[in-house]
Design a protein around this motif. Structure first.
Motif, PDB file in Angstrom:
ATOM      1  N   SER A 223      29.523  50.330 -42.135  1.00  0.00           N
ATOM      2  CA  SER A 223      29.109  51.229 -41.057  1.00  0.00           C
ATOM      3  C   SER A 223      29.773  50.861 -39.735  1.00  0.00           C
ATOM      4  N   ARG A 224      29.823  49.567 -39.443  1.00  0.00           N
ATOM      5  CA  ARG A 224      30.424  49.143 -38.165  1.00  0.00           C
ATOM      6  C   ARG A 224      31.905  49.494 -38.092  1.00  0.00           C
ATOM      7  N   LEU A 225      32.554  49.565 -39.249  1.00  0.00           N
ATOM      8  CA  LEU A 225      33.974  49.929 -39.277  1.00  0.00           C
ATOM      9  C   LEU A 225      34.196  51.438 -39.396  1.00  0.00           C
ATOM     10  N   ASN A 226      33.093  52.181 -39.417  1.00  0.00           N
ATOM     11  CA  ASN A 226      33.176  53.645 -39.537  1.00  0.00           C
ATOM     12  C   ASN A 226      34.019  54.065 -40.745  1.00  0.00           C
ATOM     13  N   THR A 227      33.766  53.432 -41.877  1.00  0.00           N
ATOM     14  CA  THR A 227      34.572  53.711 -43.071  1.00  0.00           C
ATOM     15  C   THR A 227      34.183  55.007 -43.768  1.00  0.00           C
ATOM     16  N   GLY A 228      32.944  55.439 -43.570  1.00  0.00           N
ATOM     17  CA  GLY A 228      32.463  56.619 -44.278  1.00  0.00           C
ATOM     18  C   GLY A 228      31.998  56.326 -45.690  1.00  0.00           C
ATOM     19  N   VAL A 229      32.088  55.062 -46.124  1.00  0.00           N
ATOM     20  CA  VAL A 229      31.631  54.672 -47.457  1.00  0.00           C
ATOM     21  C   VAL A 229      30.135  54.389 -47.402  1.00  0.00           C
ATOM     22  N   GLY A 230      29.383  55.022 -48.292  1.00  0.00           N
ATOM     23  CA  GLY A 230      27.952  54.814 -48.332  1.00  0.00           C
ATOM     24  C   GLY A 230      27.566  53.732 -49.316  1.00  0.00           C
ATOM     25  N   VAL A 231      26.321  53.304 -49.277  1.00  0.00           N
ATOM     26  CA  VAL A 231      25.798  52.342 -50.250  1.00  0.00           C
ATOM     27  C   VAL A 231      24.563  52.952 -50.905  1.00  0.00           C
ATOM     28  N   ARG A 232      24.371  52.647 -52.173  1.00  0.00           N
ATOM     29  CA  ARG A 232      23.231  53.208 -52.903  1.00  0.00           C
ATOM     30  C   ARG A 232      22.769  52.221 -53.973  1.00  0.00           C
ATOM     31  N   HIS A 233      21.490  51.992 -54.022  1.00  0.00           N
ATOM     32  CA  HIS A 233      20.932  51.112 -55.042  1.00  0.00           C
ATOM     33  C   HIS A 233      21.074  51.762 -56.416  1.00  0.00           C
ATOM     34  N   LEU A 234      21.272  50.926 -57.426  1.00  0.00           N
ATOM     35  CA  LEU A 234      21.407  51.403 -58.796  1.00  0.00           C
ATOM     36  C   LEU A 234      20.267  52.336 -59.185  1.00  0.00           C
ATOM     37  N   ALA A 235      19.042  51.991 -58.810  1.00  0.00           N
ATOM     38  CA  ALA A 235      17.891  52.818 -59.166  1.00  0.00           C
ATOM     39  C   ALA A 235      17.997  54.222 -58.592  1.00  0.00           C
ATOM     40  N   GLU A 236      18.531  54.333 -57.391  1.00  0.00           N
ATOM     41  CA  GLU A 236      18.626  55.644 -56.740  1.00  0.00           C
ATOM     42  C   GLU A 236      19.669  56.523 -57.417  1.00  0.00           C
ATOM     43  N   ILE A 237      20.754  55.921 -57.876  1.00  0.00           N
ATOM     44  CA  ILE A 237      21.760  56.696 -58.616  1.00  0.00           C
ATOM     45  C   ILE A 237      21.191  57.142 -59.953  1.00  0.00           C
ATOM     46  N   LEU A 238      20.512  56.236 -60.656  1.00  0.00           N
ATOM     47  CA  LEU A 238      19.972  56.570 -61.971  1.00  0.00           C
ATOM     48  C   LEU A 238      18.842  57.574 -61.887  1.00  0.00           C
ATOM     49  N   ALA A 239      18.160  57.642 -60.763  1.00  0.00           N
ATOM     50  CA  ALA A 239      17.053  58.588 -60.603  1.00  0.00           C
ATOM     51  C   ALA A 239      17.519  59.986 -60.225  1.00  0.00           C
ATOM     52  N   THR A 240      18.781  60.110 -59.823  1.00  0.00           N
ATOM     53  CA  THR A 240      19.299  61.397 -59.367  1.00  0.00           C
ATOM     54  C   THR A 240      19.695  62.267 -60.551  1.00  0.00           C
ATOM     55  N   THR A 241      19.270  63.515 -60.529  1.00  0.00           N
ATOM     56  CA  THR A 241      19.593  64.465 -61.579  1.00  0.00           C
ATOM     57  C   THR A 241      20.302  65.670 -61.004  1.00  0.00           C
ATOM     58  N   GLU A 242      20.862  66.497 -61.849  1.00  0.00           N
ATOM     59  CA  GLU A 242      21.588  67.691 -61.399  1.00  0.00           C
ATOM     60  C   GLU A 242      20.641  68.596 -60.634  1.00  0.00           C
ATOM     61  N   GLY A 243      21.068  69.011 -59.451  1.00  0.00           N
ATOM     62  CA  GLY A 243      20.225  69.834 -58.600  1.00  0.00           C
ATOM     63  C   GLY A 243      19.354  69.035 -57.669  1.00  0.00           C
ATOM     64  N   ASP A 244      19.315  67.712 -57.825  1.00  0.00           N
ATOM     65  CA  ASP A 244      18.543  66.840 -56.961  1.00  0.00           C
ATOM     66  C   ASP A 244      19.257  66.717 -55.619  1.00  0.00           C
ATOM     67  N   PRO A 245      18.570  66.978 -54.509  1.00  0.00           N
ATOM     68  CA  PRO A 245      19.227  66.920 -53.203  1.00  0.00           C
ATOM     69  C   PRO A 245      19.680  65.535 -52.798  1.00  0.00           C
ATOM     70  N   ARG A 246      19.176  64.487 -53.476  1.00  0.00           N
ATOM     71  CA  ARG A 246      19.612  63.135 -53.108  1.00  0.00           C
ATOM     72  C   ARG A 246      21.064  62.925 -53.440  1.00  0.00           C
TER      73      ARG A 246
END
Length: 246
Positions: A223-246
């Motif tokens: 974030s401090r380098l303004n890279t635009g790369v996000g971070v996401r916990h494994l659980a949050e990726i696995l919980a996301t489904t098609e059509g999920d706004p996350r």
């Protein structure tokens, strides 16, 4: 099967969405998740900084709060390792035989999320959908203490739409290490710089890991380098489904 969520104090305070993602994911797989209200800190910070006698009340509270469950699932390899590797040490040194027996009953049932999904439930495809370029950072506790191996990667490879790319020097530490980053800031920042170089070299949109402590450290640098790369916990990726706004 009685399943308890051990959210950890870091997630409860700063990243509650990760705990919610674990519950969402496991419920989608057909399981009910309980949240013991009596849970508090596992004592890792106290234990690692030398306040070992002061860790004893937290070891006792943990054993009481999670007694009777078949599995205790946590989105933190760091805290899982603390419970499984060190709670007995504290109970033996500062507690009493009854507490040692309680710890021996509860601690082996504490599992990091990928361990629970792959080893207990026997699944790798959890029905997730995440159409992004992702790279995975294996945190030190997951890699060296729990030895989760490729379980997180097997889960990520089964996510629909994902473009999973290798992280250069993936097994190197990010430099967080809890109070290590505070006590040795120059060394920590140098290690973080190496990790950021690897993340940016992967050209990933999202960095994934199984510990929000490491994601907080690396994500701050990104974030401090303004890279635009996000971070996401494994659980949050696995919980996301098609059509999920996350």
């Amino acid at each position: 099967m009685r399943i308890a969520l051990f959210i950890t104090c870091l997630n409860d305070t700063l990243y509650p969405q990760t705990g919610k993602a674990v519950a969402t994911l496991l419920e989608r797989l057909g399981h009910t998740v309980e949240f013991p209200q009596a849970q508090t800190c596992c004592g890792q910070m106290h234990f690692n900084t030398g306040y070992r006698p002061e860790t004893l009340p937290m070891v006792r509270r943990f054993a009481e709060a999670f007694s009777g469950y078949d599995s205790v699932v946590t989105p933190s390899a760091s805290c899982a390792a603390m419970v499984r590797d060190h709670h007995r040490v504290v109970a033996e040194q500062y507690g009493e035989p009854a507490l040692v027996r309680e710890v021996d009953e509860v601690a082996p049932k504490v599992l990091e999320l990928s361990e629970f999904l792959v080893d207990v439930l026997g699944v790798t495809d959890v029905g997730a959908y995440f159409p992004h370029r992702v790279t995975y950072h294996p945190t030190c506790h997951s890699l060296r203490m729990l030895r989760v191996g490729d379980r997180p990667l097997r889960l990520l490879r089964a996510v629909k739409g994902i473009d999973l790319v290798e992280l250069p020097a993936a097994e190197s530490c990010c430099g967080f290490g809890g109070t290590f980053a505070l006590k040795n800031p120059e060394t920590s920042q140098a290690m973080l710089a190496d990790k950021l170089h690897g993340v940016l070299g992967s050209r990933a949109e999202v960095l994934c890991a199984g510990d929000n402590s490491c994601l907080m450290h690396i994500g701050g640098g990104l974030s401090r380098l303004n890279t635009g790369v996000g971070v996401r916990h494994l659980a949050e990726i696995l919980a996301t489904t098609e059509g999920d706004p996350r």
